[in-house]
Structure formats: C-alpha cells, structure tokens
Design an enzyme around this catalytic site. Structure first.
Site, PDB file in Angstrom:
ATOM      1  N   ASP A 133       0.792  -1.233   0.000  1.00  0.00           N
ATOM      2  CA  ASP A 133       0.000   0.000   0.000  1.00  0.00           C
ATOM      3  C   ASP A 133       0.823   1.280   0.000  1.00  0.00           C
ATOM      4  OD1 ASP A 133       0.955   0.004   2.568  1.00  0.00           O
ATOM      5  OD2 ASP A 133      -0.991  -0.079   3.544  1.00  0.00           O
ATOM      6  N   CYS A 193     -20.762  -0.062  11.630  1.00  0.00           N
ATOM      7  CA  CYS A 193     -19.504   0.663  11.442  1.00  0.00           C
ATOM      8  C   CYS A 193     -19.721   2.163  11.399  1.00  0.00           C
ATOM      9  CB  CYS A 193     -18.805   0.190  10.164  1.00  0.00           C
ATOM     10  SG  CYS A 193     -19.753   0.419   8.644  1.00  0.00           S
ATOM     11  N   CYS A 197     -18.477   5.116  14.898  1.00  0.00           N
ATOM     12  CA  CYS A 197     -17.376   6.055  14.652  1.00  0.00           C
ATOM     13  C   CYS A 197     -17.381   7.201  15.658  1.00  0.00           C
ATOM     14  CB  CYS A 197     -17.454   6.610  13.235  1.00  0.00           C
ATOM     15  SG  CYS A 197     -16.104   7.758  12.854  1.00  0.00           S
ATOM     16  N   CYS A 240      -7.246   3.584  14.645  1.00  0.00           N
ATOM     17  CA  CYS A 240      -8.541   3.314  15.273  1.00  0.00           C
ATOM     18  C   CYS A 240      -9.140   2.094  14.593  1.00  0.00           C
ATOM     19  CB  CYS A 240      -9.465   4.521  15.120  1.00  0.00           C
ATOM     20  SG  CYS A 240     -11.130   4.297  15.797  1.00  0.00           S
ATOM     21  N   CYS A 243     -14.530   0.826  13.588  1.00  0.00           N
ATOM     22  CA  CYS A 243     -15.442   0.453  12.502  1.00  0.00           C
ATOM     23  C   CYS A 243     -15.163  -0.952  11.982  1.00  0.00           C
ATOM     24  CB  CYS A 243     -15.396   1.488  11.377  1.00  0.00           C
ATOM     25  SG  CYS A 243     -13.816   1.616  10.510  1.00  0.00           S
TER      26      CYS A 243
END
Length: 371
Positions: A133, A193, A197, A240, A243
C-alpha cells in the site's frame, strides 16, 4: 496440478501462505477512479497531498503500468486474539491499532509477494510488478473485482472468510489471466460501522471524510489535532479499529497464524506515562521494525499527550510537565491542552513559567484557547 497459468498463480500464492487470492482484469474501465476524483475534489483527503499529486496514476492500475493486463490480489490475515474494543476502557494505557502491534506488515507482505513474482516469472516468463500500500494503486477496488471481499459502508474491505482483519497485496502482470467474479456487497441494512465512529467520519454510507478519521488524525496528519476531535480520540494513540471491530462478519475471522503479526507484549497496553517520556532515540529503539516508527517521535508523543488529557488520571499530569518545554512546538501544544484537562492549577503555575519564554505563536494560542 494447476491446469492454467491462472491456476498456477493461485496455487503458488496459497503455497506461500496467503490466506486468499483472486484475479481481476487490470486494464478494464471501472468507476473507482471517478469516486477517487470526487473524494479529492471535496478535500476529504485532508493534508495527504500525495493523493492529489498521484491522482492520475492512482485512478487505474494501468496508470501505474500501462502494460498491465491482470492483477493477482492476495490477502494475509492479521486477526487479533482479543476484542480490540476492550482496551479502549484502559484509559491510563495507549490503544494501538491491531495491525501496528506487531512487526511492520510491509516487510512480510512484500517479501512474499516478491517470492510469488519470482516463481511466477520462472514458470511463465511474464512480466510482473508487485505492490503493497505504499504505491499509488487502489488495492481495495481491485480486491473486490478479484472476489476477495467487498468495500463495506466504512469503505474498508470485508471478507466472508476473514472478516475485517487482513492486509492486501497486488501482483500486476502483462499476462492474460482468467478473472474471478467480483464479490457482491453483503452489508445489507447493517450500519454498525457508521454508528460506532467516534468522530462521525462517514458523511454517508460508502463515503469517508479522512479529515475526521482518527486513523488519519493520529497517523497522517502532521499538525495539531483539531480541538473538536480530541475528546473523541480517547486513548487511541495510533489508528482506530472501531469500525472494523464491530463488523458482524468478524464472527468468521480467525487469529493470525503469521507470528510477525502477533502483538508485541509491550504494545498491548503500553503505559501513557512511559510513552510520554520517550525522546527521539528511545522512540526509534522501541518502535524499530514497527509501522509506528514512520510517523516520528513528535507526532506520536502529540497523540500520547491527547490520550493523557482524556485519561482522567491526575497522576499522569506529572508526565506532561517536562513536555511543556519540549523542543517540538507540536508536543508543547498538546501537553498544554492535556495538562489543563487534568490539573488546571498545575497548568496555571506552569503557564506563568513557560508562556513568558514561549516564542511559538501556536503554543500561545493553545494556552489562550483553553484559559
């Protein structure tokens, strides 16, 4: 025995330990490029300027390599052995995203991809290029085209077999391979999800505003954390998982078999006071071989200060006082805010000492914003 070069690619990927593999056409038109253009045009990429500068190459796999005909997309499971939401209640400790608690996944994933490429080229003679990535390639839309999963309402990929916890890699090739059918969206009416948040980073299903995302704020954002998001960060100091963690498809997820992805003991519940004391050399030593290292000590300690301010533990105020005179204005500003959350009296005393000699306008504004 493999009966085609498509089967050969898949068999070799499986033999190398990848948990899933699929094939997609790399040279077909798709709507992912248009969605990316809209995302950048709306400014939702925040300060990730590289998304704008690489937009033309990023919009389609052939923008990266015009000769690409097929994409072999692989997945590697990093499933945790615990509920990632549990550590959010340990306010005196830092919560690190599951993927960053072990060794840097780029090393493991790219090493296997290169081995896959070598074996595939040796058998077929076809040209290949491999990507993790760090390259301007949209892996998630490619993975959906290759049947590995679908982009959920949180825009991350979800798999019926692996849930939410897996890394993606891509081998582009000039060979004509037989594509797999794309995976269908299986989110249904679920909005877990979106609802979980902490900063409401999803303007609507299947769209994200990175500027509001805690992963972006703690990792990609280089400046001060906007005040409106600080309390919502809680003790999240790197990334985080909320989600991802609440997705019902995780009932099929399994703990990672790859030892490099197992959480290092010292990163499961690291004490915030210990992390606040890290200078640059100590930071580099502690996070050697970790993806956390790339954000640098100052951004990391900025995040730690915010978590300390959210902890409600007055005992941690003492760890902030030395940071008021830190060489980094970014750290000084975060320490000011955090100290005022925990111990306004100590902050008042410190203010008289440090503000008189503080030459940085941003830190002065930090004092002014909360006093």
């Amino acid at each position: 025995m493999p009966t085609s070069i498509s089967d050969l690619a898949k068999a070799k990927a499986r033999a190398l330990g990848f948990d899933a593999v699929g094939i997609a056409r790399a040279d077909e038109a798709w709507d992912a490029g248009g969605r990316l253009e809209e995302f950048v045009a709306a400014g939702r990429h925040g300060t990730m300027d590289w998304m704008e500068t690489t937009l033309d190459r990023r919009k389609t796999p052939t923008g990266m390599w015009p000769e690409a005909k097929s994409a072999v997309v692989v997945a590697l499971n990093y499933g945790p052995d615990h509920d990632p939401m549990e550590t959010l209640s340990q306010r005196g400790a830092g919560n690190i995203s599951v993927y960053a608690r072990g060794r840097d996944y780029h090393d493991t994933l790219k090493s296997r991809l290169k081995q896959l490429a070598r074996e595939f080229v040796a058998e077929t003679g076809a040209e290949v290029k491999v990507f993790v990535d760090t390259a301007p390639l949209m892996e998630k839309p490619l993975a959906q085209k290759a049947g590995l999963g679908w982009q959920g309402k949180h825009t991350n990929l979800v798999s019926r077999e692996l849930g939410s916890w897996f890394f993606l890699g891509v081998m582009l090739t000039a060979a004509e391979l037989e594509p797999d059918p794309p995976e269908a969206d299986r989110c249904g009416t679920c909005t877990n999800c979106l609802d979980i948040c902490p900063t409401k980073a999803f303007p609507m299903p299947y769209q994200i505003d990175a500027r509001r995302c805690i992963s972006y704020l703690t990792i990609e954002h280089k400046g001060a954390i906007p005040h409106e998001f600080r309390a919502a960060m809680g003790n999240r100091i790197y990334g985080c998982d909320d989600c991802l963690a609440v997705c019902p498809w995780n009932k099929f997820a399994e703990t990672a078999q790859e030892a490099a992805f197992h959480a290092r003991a010292e990163l499961k519940l690291p004490g915030l006071d210990e992390l606040a004391a890290l200078d640059d050399a100590a930071f580099r030593e502690v996070f050697s071989g970790s993806p956390i290292k790339r954000i640098g000590r100052d951004r990391f300690v900025r995040n730690v200060c915010i978590a300390i301010g959210n902890s409600g533990e007055e005992r941690l105020a003492a760890s902030l006082v030395p940071l008021l005179a830190d060489a980094s204005a970014l750290v000084r500003g975060a320490a000011v805010w955090a100290l005022l959350q925990l111990d306004p009296d100590a902050a008042s005393v410190a203010r008289e000492k440090h503000l008189a000699t503080e030459g940085d306008a941003d830190v002065r504004q930090e004092w002014a914003a909360v006093t």
